[in-house]
Design a protein around this motif. Structure first.
Motif, PDB file in Angstrom:
ATOM      1  N   ARG A   1     -33.715  28.573  -1.172  1.00  0.00           N
ATOM      2  CA  ARG A   1     -33.340  30.061   0.076  1.00  0.00           C
ATOM      3  C   ARG A   1     -33.782  30.388   1.387  1.00  0.00           C
TER       4      ARG A   1
ATOM      5  N   PRO B   1     -24.976  35.500   7.290  1.00  0.00           N
ATOM      6  CA  PRO B   1     -25.503  34.305   7.066  1.00  0.00           C
ATOM      7  C   PRO B   1     -25.008  34.281   8.418  1.00  0.00           C
ATOM      8  N   THR B   2     -24.796  33.369   9.337  1.00  0.00           N
ATOM      9  CA  THR B   2     -24.155  33.002  10.132  1.00  0.00           C
ATOM     10  C   THR B   2     -23.354  33.180  10.232  1.00  0.00           C
TER      11      THR B   2
ATOM     12  N   ALA C   1     -27.188  39.562  12.281  1.00  0.00           N
ATOM     13  CA  ALA C   1     -28.225  38.936  11.551  1.00  0.00           C
ATOM     14  C   ALA C   1     -28.312  40.013  10.451  1.00  0.00           C
TER      15      ALA C   1
ATOM     16  N   SER D   1     -32.454  28.107   4.200  1.00  0.00           N
ATOM     17  CA  SER D   1     -30.989  29.129   4.599  1.00  0.00           C
ATOM     18  C   SER D   1     -30.929  29.974   5.132  1.00  0.00           C
ATOM     19  N   GLU D   2     -32.712  30.680   5.479  1.00  0.00           N
ATOM     20  CA  GLU D   2     -32.278  32.108   5.993  1.00  0.00           C
ATOM     21  C   GLU D   2     -33.414  32.001   7.614  1.00  0.00           C
TER      22      GLU D   2
ATOM     23  N   MET E   1     -16.305  26.837  13.113  1.00  0.00           N
ATOM     24  CA  MET E   1     -17.582  27.053  14.105  1.00  0.00           C
ATOM     25  C   MET E   1     -17.329  27.047  15.558  1.00  0.00           C
TER      26      MET E   1
ATOM     27  N   TYR F   1     -28.959  37.476  -3.092  1.00  0.00           N
ATOM     28  CA  TYR F   1     -29.939  37.906  -3.518  1.00  0.00           C
ATOM     29  C   TYR F   1     -30.111  39.484  -3.444  1.00  0.00           C
TER      30      TYR F   1
ATOM     31  N   PHE G   1     -16.694  29.528   2.058  1.00  0.00           N
ATOM     32  CA  PHE G   1     -18.132  28.959   2.065  1.00  0.00           C
ATOM     33  C   PHE G   1     -18.328  27.791   0.919  1.00  0.00           C
TER      34      PHE G   1
ATOM     35  N   SER H   1     -29.707  40.183   0.506  1.00  0.00           N
ATOM     36  CA  SER H   1     -29.861  38.403   1.306  1.00  0.00           C
ATOM     37  C   SER H   1     -28.047  37.771   0.808  1.00  0.00           C
ATOM     38  N   VAL H   2     -27.022  37.478   1.736  1.00  0.00           N
ATOM     39  CA  VAL H   2     -25.776  36.639   1.245  1.00  0.00           C
ATOM     40  C   VAL H   2     -25.930  35.532   1.987  1.00  0.00           C
ATOM     41  N   ILE H   3     -26.323  33.868   1.052  1.00  0.00           N
ATOM     42  CA  ILE H   3     -26.621  32.455   1.614  1.00  0.00           C
ATOM     43  C   ILE H   3     -25.797  32.109   1.265  1.00  0.00           C
TER      44      ILE H   3
ATOM     45  N   GLY I   1     -30.737  30.770  10.786  1.00  0.00           N
ATOM     46  CA  GLY I   1     -29.712  31.147  10.935  1.00  0.00           C
ATOM     47  C   GLY I   1     -31.276  32.539  11.612  1.00  0.00           C
TER      48      GLY I   1
ATOM     49  N   ILE J   1     -15.971  28.328   6.108  1.00  0.00           N
ATOM     50  CA  ILE J   1     -16.528  29.720   6.926  1.00  0.00           C
ATOM     51  C   ILE J   1     -15.041  30.688   6.619  1.00  0.00           C
TER      52      ILE J   1
ATOM     53  N   LEU K   1     -20.980  34.148   9.422  1.00  0.00           N
ATOM     54  CA  LEU K   1     -19.733  35.732   8.340  1.00  0.00           C
ATOM     55  C   LEU K   1     -20.757  37.161   9.451  1.00  0.00           C
ATOM     56  N   ARG K   2     -21.377  36.222  10.948  1.00  0.00           N
ATOM     57  CA  ARG K   2     -22.002  36.478  11.803  1.00  0.00           C
ATOM     58  C   ARG K   2     -20.813  37.826  12.768  1.00  0.00           C
TER      59      ARG K   2
ATOM     60  N   ARG L   1     -28.884  40.807   4.796  1.00  0.00           N
ATOM     61  CA  ARG L   1     -28.571  40.379   5.755  1.00  0.00           C
ATOM     62  C   ARG L   1     -27.527  39.124   5.791  1.00  0.00           C
TER      63      ARG L   1
END
Lengths: 431, 91
Positions: A205, B8-9, B19, A208-209, A1, B60, A41, B83-85, A212, A38, B11-12, B6
């Motif tokens: 959760r 995650p960072t 996002a 985590s959002e 990253m 989710y 996960f 949402s993918v987290i 980003g 990456i 995978l952007r 959504r």
């Protein structure tokens, strides 16, 4: 990253750490505020000069140098991802808590040798001060201005206290229905305390959002984007237990499981001590303890499964109420590899165990400590624990944080007029 | 069914830094297939070689973790938020 310019570090910033490594697939990354691979996960872990197969066996520190260090976790700084001068920076200096020789409890349970590692003696009265201290240092290095976390309670207080000491902003997130003492404790140090309507897993959760999102820019979430560093703090429990036993790893240890992070790092700490020649190489068994109302790892262990099926938590042991434990599969691996086990106890057994530990050793544990002592008792009764072996059980937090669990029935023996006759009648003759 | 996904960072890199992207499909499986068609390679980051959601990924639909619903067969109604987290530990 890719790392932003402000996040590029020098190796000295992280002492003996040389990078991050995916625990699942081994992909390597530079030291930075990253926590997930990456490629797959998988969780990223700190890798050290001694992590690889090419290690020449030269330990970075001796027992004597450690013993000459401060009476806190920084005595182990040569084994942690922190700079050499970490102790000089404002921090809570946690650790070096008591390892209590628990002869009364041992006698009650029929064990030959038992110690309680009592982490209620930390600055905010739980083991979380250890992990936060490492994460704080990483946050400073990466130039974050706000320290944050998702928390089942103890961590929130540890973060707001550490941020106060370090002069950083704090904004911590908790399930809104936490125990009152934990809410008071998390808010008294200042910063912002945000209650989320939902379970810990939903709080996690949300965080985590938030990471980003621009709203969370330059925030250090100790157990999310700083997790590789944070988690290393739990290794200090292993180091201390071994040093306090006279540089010896115990035969068996009972550890509580919420996310499973602490247990995996205690195992990592023991393995490092062996690899670095600081203790004798010997087998040890790790037993994991859960509350029945949130026991996804225990259920998987008993069913012989590799996969941990998430659950919706319902237990008084709220600090362990993580229904979707990210390190659960590793807990299973470690329990099986070390010939240990994973066991769970009911809420009633938790309360009984809190009272048992208090009554026998004068240690008032929070409900998570009731879980470990309850599981210790249950494992002994089931014959899964060797009563002749040297045993350590963890108490990770203070009973004052979970007073409600034992409040019912906690009443004066008697209320009397201040007279000898009243005392004789109400107390002595009724004993 | 049009849904929003959504990202995650980590995978952007597949979504040019976005996002949140628009997805399509009646179930999560359909949505992820379409997502991979739009952003080649992203599907293999979320699903393993057997086609299952990776061990350290939480997905989710709305507020629900799909493992509590029907997994990849979880319905994705019009306007749903997927949402993918990354799964993270800590407490």
């Amino acid at each position: 990253m890719a790392l932003a310019t402000a996040e590029i570090t020098t190796s000295n910033d992280f002492g003996p750490a040389v990078g991050l490594s995916c625990r699942e697939c081994g992909t390597r990354y530079p030291l930075g505020p990253s926590f997930a691979c990456i490629e797959c996960f998988g969780p990223l872990e700190v890798a050290y000069t001694w992590s690889g197969p090419d290690f020449d066996g030269a330990a970075p520190v001796t027992r004597e140098q450690i013993a000459a260090g401060p009476a806190n976790i920084w005595r182990y700084r040569a084994l942690l991802p922190v700079p050499a001068d970490v102790a000089a920076k404002p921090n809570l200096a946690p650790g070096w808590t008591k390892l209590v020789k628990a002869d009364n409890l041992a006698r009650e349970l029929g064990l030959r040798s038992l110690h309680v590692k009592d982490d209620s003696g930390n600055p905010t009265h739980s083991f979380k001060d250890r992990v936060v201290a490492i994460a704080l240092e990483a946050a400073r290095t990466f130039g974050f201005h706000t320290l944050s976390c998702s928390s089942t309670g103890n961590l929130a207080g540890a973060v707001t206290a550490a941020a106060a000491r370090a002069g950083l902003d704090a904004c911590v997130f908790i399930p809104a229905d936490l125990e009152e003492p934990k809410i008071v404790m998390a808010s008294v140090y200042g910063g912002r305390l945000v209650g989320i309507e939902g379970t810990y897993d939903e709080v996690n959760r949300f965080c985590s959002e938030l990471i980003g999102d621009p709203l969370g820019d330059r925030w250090g979430f100790v157990n999310v984007n700083l997790r590789p560093y944070y988690a290393e703090g739990s290794k200090t429990l292993a180091y201390e237990i071994a040093e306090q036993l006279g540089w010896r790893i115990p035969d068996q240890i009972v550890i509580p499981v919420a996310s499973g992070s602490q247990l995996t790092k205690i195992d990592k700490g023991f393995k490092e001590l062996i690899k670095l020649g600081l203790v004798e190489d010997k087998p040890y068994k790790i037993f994991a303890a859960q509350a029945e109302g949130c026991s996804p790892v225990s259920a998987a262990f008993k069913a012989g499964r590799e996969v941990v099926q998430p659950v919706k938590p319902r237990t008084i042991a709220k600090s362990l109420a993580i229904g979707n434990p990210a390190d659960g599969p590793y807990v299973l691996d470690i329990a099986r590899r070390t010939a240990g086990a994973v066991e769970d106890v009911t809420d009633a057994e938790i309360v009984d165990a809190v009272r048992l530990l208090a009554r026998t050793e004068g240690i008032f544990a929070e409900t998570a400590g009731g879980v470990t002592v309850g599981v210790l008792k249950k494992l002994t009764e089931k014959g899964l624990l060797d009563p002749e072996a040297e045993t350590v059980v963890l108490n990770t937090g203070d009973g004052l944080k979970t007073l409600d669990a034992v409040a019912s029935g906690a009443r004066p023996t008697a209320v009397i007029r201040p007279s000898l006759d009243a005392f004789r009648t109400a107390v002595v003759e009724n004993s | 069914m049009s849904v929003s996904v959504r990202i995650p960072t980590i995978l952007r890199t597949y979504t040019d830094g976005a996002a949140e992207v628009t997805g399509e499909g009646a179930t999560l499986r359909d949505v992820l297939q379409k997502l991979d068609a739009d952003y080649p390679g992203i599907g293999a980051r979320i699903l393993d070689e057997t086609g299952s959601i990776r061990r350290f990924v939480n997905v989710y639909v709305g507020e629900e973790d799909v493992r509590f619903v029907d997994g990849l067969d979880t319905p994705t109604p019009d306007g749903a938020q997927v949402s993918v987290i990354p799964a993270v530990a800590g407490g």
